[in-house]
Design a protein around this motif. Structure first.
Motif, short mmCIF file in Angstrom:
data_model
loop_
_atom_site.label_atom_id
_atom_site.label_comp_id
_atom_site.label_asym_id
_atom_site.label_seq_id
_atom_site.Cartn_x
_atom_site.Cartn_y
_atom_site.Cartn_z
N THR A 1 44.91 33.97 38.26
CA THR A 1 43.72 34.18 39.07
C THR A 1 43.84 35.57 39.70
OG1 THR A 1 44.71 33.21 41.05
CG2 THR A 1 43.52 31.73 39.58
N ALA B 1 42.60 40.58 37.08
CA ALA B 1 41.98 41.87 36.83
C ALA B 1 42.33 42.88 37.93
CB ALA B 1 40.46 41.73 36.73
N SER C 1 47.42 42.35 37.48
CA SER C 1 47.30 42.84 36.10
C SER C 1 48.62 43.42 35.61
CB SER C 1 46.17 43.86 35.96
OG SER C 1 46.44 45.03 36.71
N ILE D 1 42.92 35.83 32.28
CA ILE D 1 42.82 36.38 33.63
C ILE D 1 41.44 36.07 34.17
CG2 ILE D 1 44.52 38.20 33.24
CD1 ILE D 1 42.15 40.21 33.02
N THR D 2 41.38 35.84 35.47
CA THR D 2 40.08 35.60 36.10
C THR D 2 39.82 36.67 37.15
OG1 THR D 2 40.89 34.17 37.87
CG2 THR D 2 40.30 33.10 35.80
N GLY D 3 38.56 36.92 37.36
CA GLY D 3 38.11 37.85 38.38
C GLY D 3 36.67 37.56 38.69
N THR E 1 36.74 42.33 34.60
CA THR E 1 37.72 41.37 34.08
C THR E 1 37.86 41.49 32.56
OG1 THR E 1 37.21 39.90 35.93
CG2 THR E 1 38.38 38.94 34.07
N GLU E 2 36.75 41.59 31.85
CA GLU E 2 36.80 41.73 30.40
C GLU E 2 37.44 43.06 29.99
OE1 GLU E 2 32.76 40.97 29.18
OE2 GLU E 2 33.21 38.84 28.84
N GLY F 1 39.35 37.31 29.34
CA GLY F 1 38.87 37.57 30.69
C GLY F 1 37.73 36.62 31.03
N SER G 1 35.05 35.31 34.18
CA SER G 1 34.50 35.52 35.52
C SER G 1 34.56 34.20 36.28
CB SER G 1 33.05 36.01 35.43
OG SER G 1 32.50 36.12 36.72
#
Length: 102
Positions: A24, A27, A32, A47-49, A55-56, A73, A75
């Motif tokens: 979590t 990003a 990271s 990964i989340t953001g 994030t992507e 990635g 959201s």
């Protein structure tokens, strides 16, 4: 017990091969870098953001760190239980499991 050659050090090659990490805030600057280390050691990652575009972008950069790496990635806001539940479900579905959560 003293360290002997029969014990593998924690940095042994392939120790993280095919493991999956979900991070979590992955990003962000600090997280990271942690995910980058795990990807280089063999992990695949999600990964989340909160901002999808950022994030992507970070996910694509992380994926480029190791040939064959898979980094996704997503959201999602860590404060949103349903969003995090969906992130875990997607992680398991697309990467085959979940070994580490950060």
């Amino acid at each position: 017990m003293p360290f002997t050659k029969t014990h593998s050090p924690s940095w042994a090659p392939n120790i993280f091969a095919n493991k999956v990490v979900l991070c979590t805030g992955g990003a962000g600057t600090i997280c990271s870098v942690q995910v980058a280390a795990l990807v280089k050691l063999g992990c695949n990652a999600v990964i989340t953001g909160r901002r999808l575009e950022v994030t992507e972008k970070v996910a694509a950069e992380l994926q480029g760190l190791r040939p064959g790496a898979k980094v996704i990635g997503i959201s999602a806001d860590v404060r949103d239980y349903k969003a995090m539940e969906a992130a875990v479900e997607r992680t398991v579905k697309e990467l085959g499991g979940l070994d580490f959560l950060m």
